[in-house]
Design a protein around this motif. Structure first.
Motif, PDB file in Angstrom:
ATOM      1  N   HIS A   4       0.848  -1.196   0.086  1.00  0.00           N
ATOM      2  CA  HIS A   4      -0.036   0.005  -0.022  1.00  0.00           C
ATOM      3  C   HIS A   4       1.017   1.323  -0.126  1.00  0.00           C
ATOM      4  N   GLY A   5       1.879   1.335   0.816  1.00  0.00           N
ATOM      5  CA  GLY A   5       2.650   2.401   1.024  1.00  0.00           C
ATOM      6  C   GLY A   5       3.394   2.716  -0.552  1.00  0.00           C
ATOM      7  N   LEU A  10       4.167   5.445  -5.638  1.00  0.00           N
ATOM      8  CA  LEU A  10       4.346   5.293  -7.218  1.00  0.00           C
ATOM      9  C   LEU A  10       3.218   5.993  -7.952  1.00  0.00           C
ATOM     10  N   ILE A  11       1.998   6.080  -7.352  1.00  0.00           N
ATOM     11  CA  ILE A  11       0.965   6.709  -8.021  1.00  0.00           C
ATOM     12  C   ILE A  11       1.120   8.347  -8.011  1.00  0.00           C
ATOM     13  N   THR A  12       1.941   8.593  -6.934  1.00  0.00           N
ATOM     14  CA  THR A  12       2.338   9.996  -6.665  1.00  0.00           C
ATOM     15  C   THR A  12       3.374  10.404  -7.694  1.00  0.00           C
ATOM     16  N   HIS A  27       1.567   7.998   3.985  1.00  0.00           N
ATOM     17  CA  HIS A  27       0.373   8.320   3.145  1.00  0.00           C
ATOM     18  C   HIS A  27       0.683   9.451   2.127  1.00  0.00           C
ATOM     19  N   THR A  28       1.630   9.316   1.232  1.00  0.00           N
ATOM     20  CA  THR A  28       2.020  10.447   0.268  1.00  0.00           C
ATOM     21  C   THR A  28       0.814  10.858  -0.672  1.00  0.00           C
ATOM     22  N   ARG A  29       0.119   9.830  -0.833  1.00  0.00           N
ATOM     23  CA  ARG A  29      -1.118  10.405  -1.793  1.00  0.00           C
ATOM     24  C   ARG A  29      -2.204   9.171  -1.755  1.00  0.00           C
ATOM     25  N   ASP A  30      -2.809   9.314  -0.862  1.00  0.00           N
ATOM     26  CA  ASP A  30      -4.272   8.369  -0.358  1.00  0.00           C
ATOM     27  C   ASP A  30      -5.224   8.677  -1.580  1.00  0.00           C
TER      28      ASP A  30
END
Length: 150
Positions: A4-5, A10-12, A27-30
C-alpha cells in the motif's frame, strides 16, 4: 501494508502529483484504492491472527473443530471486506489516533503515522509469541517422537 505504501508513492510519482503539506510519510497520496487496500490488509491480518490465536489458545486438535472455527472467522472477515469495499468504507471504526487527527508536525508526522509507529512494538510482541510457540510445539513433537522410538 508495504504494498500500500509503495503503491501510494508510485501513484504520486507516475502522475507527477505534488507532495502536499497534508500528506505524511506513510500516505504520500491516499486515493480510494489505497485506502481500501490499507483497511483490507489490516482486516485480513487480524482475521488470520484471530484464527491462529483461537486454535492455539484452546489447543484445538480435531480437524472438524478447526474447520468450523476457521470457517466462522473467514465468513466474518469476508463479509466485512465486502462491506467496506463494495458498500461503505466506514471510517467510524477507525482507531483513536485516526479519529483525533492533527496536522502533520513538521510536514511529516501526523496521528496516522504515529499509529503506524505504535504498531511496531505490537508486531515484535506478536512475532516473539509465534517464535516461542513454534519452539515449544517443536520440542513437544520431538519429545513425543523420542518416546515412540524407544
Amino acid at each position: 501494508m508495504h504494498f500500500h505504501g509503495w503503491l501510494s508513492f508510485l501513484i504520486t510519482l507516475y502522475y507527477k502529483l505534488p507532495l502536499k503539506q497534508d500528506r505524511t510519510v506513510f500516505h504520500t497520496r491516499d486515493v480510494d484504492i489505497t485506502k481500501r487496500l490499507d483497511y483490507s490488509y489490516a482486516i485480513v491480518v487480524l482475521g488470520f491472527s484471530l484464527i491462529v490465536s483461537i486454535l492455539r489458545t484452546f489447543d484445538v486438535r480435531v480437524e472438524a473443530a478447526k474447520v468450523m472455527v476457521s470457517a466462522l472467522v473467514l465468513a466474518l472477515v469476508t463479509t466485512h471486506l465486502l462491506y467496506i469495499n463494495f458498500y461503505k468504507l466506514d471510517y467510524g471504526l477507525a482507531m483513536l489516533l485516526e479519529i483525533y487527527d492533527f496536522p502533520p508536525y513538521g510536514g511529516y508526522f501526523d496521528a496516522h503515522s504515529i499509529w503506524h509507529l505504535a504498531t511496531v512494538p505490537l508486531t515484535i510482541l506478536w512475532w516473539s509469541f509465534i517464535r516461542d510457540d513454534a519452539e515449544f510445539r517443536t520440542s513437544s513433537l520431538l519429545k513425543k517422537s523420542k518416546t515412540k522410538a524407544k
